[in-house]
Design an enzyme around this catalytic site. Structure first.
Site: not given
Length: 477
Positions: A76, A152, A176
């Site tokens: 990520k 997220s 997230s």
């Protein structure tokens, strides 16, 4: 002919076993992953940085003794720094910053044998329950391209759910990992505070609200990765209690008879969608069938006070992050280089004084002491992961009404996940339900501090009783 078309038939543990038995070469796995990214990313928009040549080079020198030897991996584009490759935090302000040192977590992923093939998209500064950054555009859910993949870690979730990789990195500031795992039909564990390291740049982030780990399809992969990455780094501010020798071994153990409390009401008084309620009740029926004691019960706490103090701490955290980048990049903050919501959140954070911030944290710690009594009676607290099924992209677009109002909109979609970021407890979302529109709805389980082992045992029991492995979305490799 693709390099290894069976890639999606195996989890990361299974792929590593094939590599070690010389039944497949790491380069074949990398080539197949690249083929899948090239095929699906134009549709999903999950990937923002391709590291193909680097991955191919790494595939030629794999340590066969590593637990995940030769397994393709996605990182990520937030927090975790990979030396020599851009880190953007999905923000125009950060730009294509090139770190010269690996984060400790990245070092541990590499030592575990993972080969990072690409980076995945997040909201700007990883703030938001839907992944729709202006810089890179929205990530689409492979179960329905009009719906959010969550946030997220939405890019990582979409990539796993569509069969690009079996495991990918995520981090969790208020849900997230678990929000996108729920929205995409995956397993997602937020570990106990301090379980994974944040070095070398951070000891903790926002007084421990942020946790690092992965999203996976199988329970054993999540447990095995935590075995490979967990443990204090030199100089960490506080160690996480060591409860088991191996999380992966724990995941294979039959859980004891558990006492489970569940709730279908939002702690903020917002409406919980009927499909989410159904998911919880069906999961509790299953737990009863498996021999566990199930009762409708919740921890006692002031939900509005918890959310308000947590939200103000997050605002301060975002302004701290912006100021940190301003210093690191040696440039002033510029409104034109931030999305309006993030800019307004930064401004809100800058109005919070140090004594106010410490008071917010003190209040949250006091609330957790009240909540902790629940886990003296119950082993697990269960809710839905989200307040609604995956929402339509654009539903959480910022209307300029202010950052706190925007965070409340996000909390309506995700009314539970941030609670365990406040308490530091381990929480997991388990993909146990799909609604009539074939949209996945996760069920959320939280246990006592340091007790990931119990959650992994329960998760694997549920995985065997109500398997989700063979469910595939319409957009799939």
């Amino acid at each position: 002919m693709t390099a290894f078309p069976e890639l999606d038939k195996y989890d990361a543990t299974g792929l590593a076993e094939l590599v070690k038995k010389h039944q497949v070469k790491p380069k074949e796995l990398v080539d197949e992953t690249i083929d899948r990214i090239e095929k699906l990313n134009p549709v999903l928009n999950a990937i923002n940085l391709k590291m193909y040549e680097h991955a191919k080079d790494l595939a030629g020198s794999v340590d066969m003794s590593a637990p995940f030897a030769g397994v393709p991996f996605l990182l990520k584009d937030f927090l975790a720094e990979y030396a020599g490759f851009p880190l953007t935090w999905c923000s125009k302000f950060v730009g294509n910053f090139i770190p010269d040192v690996d984060s400790e977590l990245v070092k541990r992923y590499r030592s575990a044998g993972f080969i990072t093939v690409a980076k995945t998209i997040a909201p700007e500064f990883a703030i938001g329950a839907s992944t729709e950054p202006v810089l890179f555009g929205p990530v689409h859910n492979p179960w329905n391209l009009d719906r959010t993949s969550g946030g997220s870690s939405g890019g990582s979730a979409a990539a796993i759910a569509s069969g690009i990789v079996p495991v990918a990195h995520g981090n969790d500031w208020g849900g997230s990992i678990r929000i996108p795992a729920s929205a995409c039909g995956l397993f997602g564990m937020k570990p106990t505070r301090g379980r994974n390291p944040l070095g070398p740049y951070f000891g903790d982030i926002n007084n421990g609200l942020v946790a690092e780990h992965v999203l996976t399809r199988s329970v054993r992969d999540s447990a095995g990765v935590l075995d490979a990455t967990s443990g204090s780094d030199i100089g960490d501010p506080y160690p996480c209690p060591v409860s088991v020798d191996s999380f992966e071994a724990e995941s294979r153990r039959q859980p004891d008879r558990l006492r489970i409390g569940f709730s279908v009401e939002s702690p903020l008084g917002t409406t919980v969608h009927k499909d989410c309620i159904t998911a919880v009740k069906n999961a509790m029926d299953l737990c009863e069938d498996l021999g566990h004691i199930v009762e409708e019960a919740s921890p006692s706490f002031d939900g509005e006070m918890l959310w308000s103090n947590y939200t103000n701490m997050c605002a301060a955290g975002v302004s701290w992050a912006a100021d940190t980048w301003s210093k690191r990049l040696n440039k002033s903050l510029n409104k034109d280089e931030f999305e309006p919501f993030i800019w307004d959140l930064i401004q809100r954070g800058h109005t919070i004084t140090a004594p106010e911030y410490l008071m917010y944290n003190q209040t949250l710690q006091s609330i957790y002491r009240e909540m902790a009594a629940f886990y003296e009676t119950y082993d697990v607290w269960v809710t839905s992961t989200l307040g609604e099924p995956p929402i339509v992209l654009g539903s959480l677009a910022y209307d300029g009404s202010g950052p706190i109002a925007q965070r409340r909109k996000q909390a309506t979609f995700s009314p539970y996940t941030y609670i365990s970021n406040v308490t530091g407890q381990p929480s997991m979302t388990v993909p146990l339900h799909w609604n009539s529109e074939d949209l996945p709805i996760g069920v959320h389980f939280t246990s006592g501090y340091g007790n990931e082992g119990l959650l992994f045992r329960l998760a694997h029991q549920l995985e065997l009783a109500a398997p989700w492995w063979d469910r595939r979305p319409p957009v799939y490799a």
